[in-house]
Design an enzyme around this catalytic site. Structure first.
Site, PDB file in Angstrom:
ATOM      1  N   CYS A 128     -10.423 -10.773  41.033  1.00 35.57           N
ATOM      2  CA  CYS A 128      -9.302 -10.892  40.084  1.00 35.57           C
ATOM      3  C   CYS A 128      -9.753 -11.466  38.741  1.00 35.57           C
ATOM      4  O   CYS A 128      -8.988 -11.494  37.794  1.00 35.57           O
ATOM      5  CB  CYS A 128      -8.192 -11.768  40.669  1.00 35.57           C
ATOM      6  SG  CYS A 128      -8.549 -13.545  40.686  1.00 35.57           S
ATOM      7  N   LYS A 179     -20.805  -6.137  29.186  1.00 35.17           N
ATOM      8  CA  LYS A 179     -20.320  -5.787  30.513  1.00 35.17           C
ATOM      9  C   LYS A 179     -20.739  -6.892  31.470  1.00 35.17           C
ATOM     10  O   LYS A 179     -21.860  -7.400  31.392  1.00 35.17           O
ATOM     11  CB  LYS A 179     -20.933  -4.461  30.966  1.00 35.17           C
ATOM     12  CG  LYS A 179     -20.509  -4.039  32.358  1.00 35.17           C
ATOM     13  CD  LYS A 179     -20.980  -2.645  32.718  1.00 35.17           C
ATOM     14  CE  LYS A 179     -22.389  -2.657  33.227  1.00 35.17           C
ATOM     15  NZ  LYS A 179     -22.829  -1.361  33.756  1.00 35.17           N
ATOM     16  N   HIS A 182      -6.352 -15.614  42.897  1.00 34.53           N
ATOM     17  CA  HIS A 182      -5.623 -14.345  42.924  1.00 34.53           C
ATOM     18  C   HIS A 182      -4.193 -14.523  43.438  1.00 34.53           C
ATOM     19  O   HIS A 182      -3.310 -13.769  43.046  1.00 34.53           O
ATOM     20  CB  HIS A 182      -6.366 -13.301  43.773  1.00 34.53           C
ATOM     21  CG  HIS A 182      -6.595 -13.726  45.177  1.00 34.53           C
ATOM     22  ND1 HIS A 182      -7.705 -14.458  45.553  1.00 34.53           N
ATOM     23  CD2 HIS A 182      -5.860 -13.538  46.286  1.00 34.53           C
ATOM     24  CE1 HIS A 182      -7.633 -14.694  46.849  1.00 34.53           C
ATOM     25  NE2 HIS A 182      -6.522 -14.158  47.326  1.00 34.53           N
ATOM     26  N   CYS A 219     -14.853 -13.008  44.210  1.00 35.22           N
ATOM     27  CA  CYS A 219     -13.680 -12.802  43.365  1.00 35.22           C
ATOM     28  C   CYS A 219     -13.632 -11.384  42.805  1.00 35.22           C
ATOM     29  O   CYS A 219     -14.650 -10.850  42.368  1.00 35.22           O
ATOM     30  CB  CYS A 219     -13.717 -13.808  42.204  1.00 35.22           C
ATOM     31  SG  CYS A 219     -12.374 -13.607  41.020  1.00 35.22           S
ATOM     32  N   CYS A 278     -14.780 -16.486  45.216  1.00 35.72           N
ATOM     33  CA  CYS A 278     -13.318 -16.588  45.158  1.00 35.72           C
ATOM     34  C   CYS A 278     -12.882 -18.021  45.423  1.00 35.72           C
ATOM     35  O   CYS A 278     -13.418 -18.688  46.309  1.00 35.72           O
ATOM     36  CB  CYS A 278     -12.711 -15.658  46.217  1.00 35.72           C
ATOM     37  SG  CYS A 278     -10.924 -15.787  46.347  1.00 35.72           S
TER      38      CYS A 278
END
Length: 124
Positions: free
Chosen positions: A93, A68, A106, A91, A102
């Site tokens: 996406c 995970k 995306h 982020c 990010c």
């Protein structure tokens, strides 16, 4: 090419007004031709839309060896980043080359997939 040969044979047999046995059942040439046509349409659809399924993974490649992925960020780290910037974007996406921050990936993902994901943004 093979389907074309089978369809030609089916048309020729239909002209002779004959049906023939396929796997112990009777199948007329028109049914065979229709079946081949439906099969070709389905095959084309699977080839066209099949690769998109692989792209539909939420996480396509970040830390895939982990069971995970959970990114922990201290509030003080965000505060430190906000000293020099008006906003900090994280982020969501999973396509950012600067993950967990990010990089705008995306936008391309959304255009390709029809998704509407965007970053988690912290502002001053």
């Amino acid at each position: 090419e093979h389907a074309h040969v089978l369809a030609t044979v089916a048309v020729a047999r239909h002209r002779e007004n004959r049906s023939y046995s396929v796997m112990s059942g009777s199948l007329d040439p028109v049914s065979l031709t229709v079946g081949l046509g439906v099969g070709m349409v389905l095959m084309t659809a699977v080839r066209r839309f099949g690769p998109a399924q692989a792209k539909s993974l939420c996480n396509p490649g970040i830390m895939k060896n982990e069971p995970k992925v959970a990114t922990m960020v201290k509030v003080t780290d965000v505060e430190d980043l906000l000293k020099d910037k008006a906003a900090v974007a994280y982020c969501r996406c999973w396509r950012s080359k600067t993950f967990p921050l990010c990089d705008g990936s995306h936008a391309k993902w959304n255009a390709e997939s029809g998704d509407n994901t965007g970053p988690l943004v912290f502002k001053k």
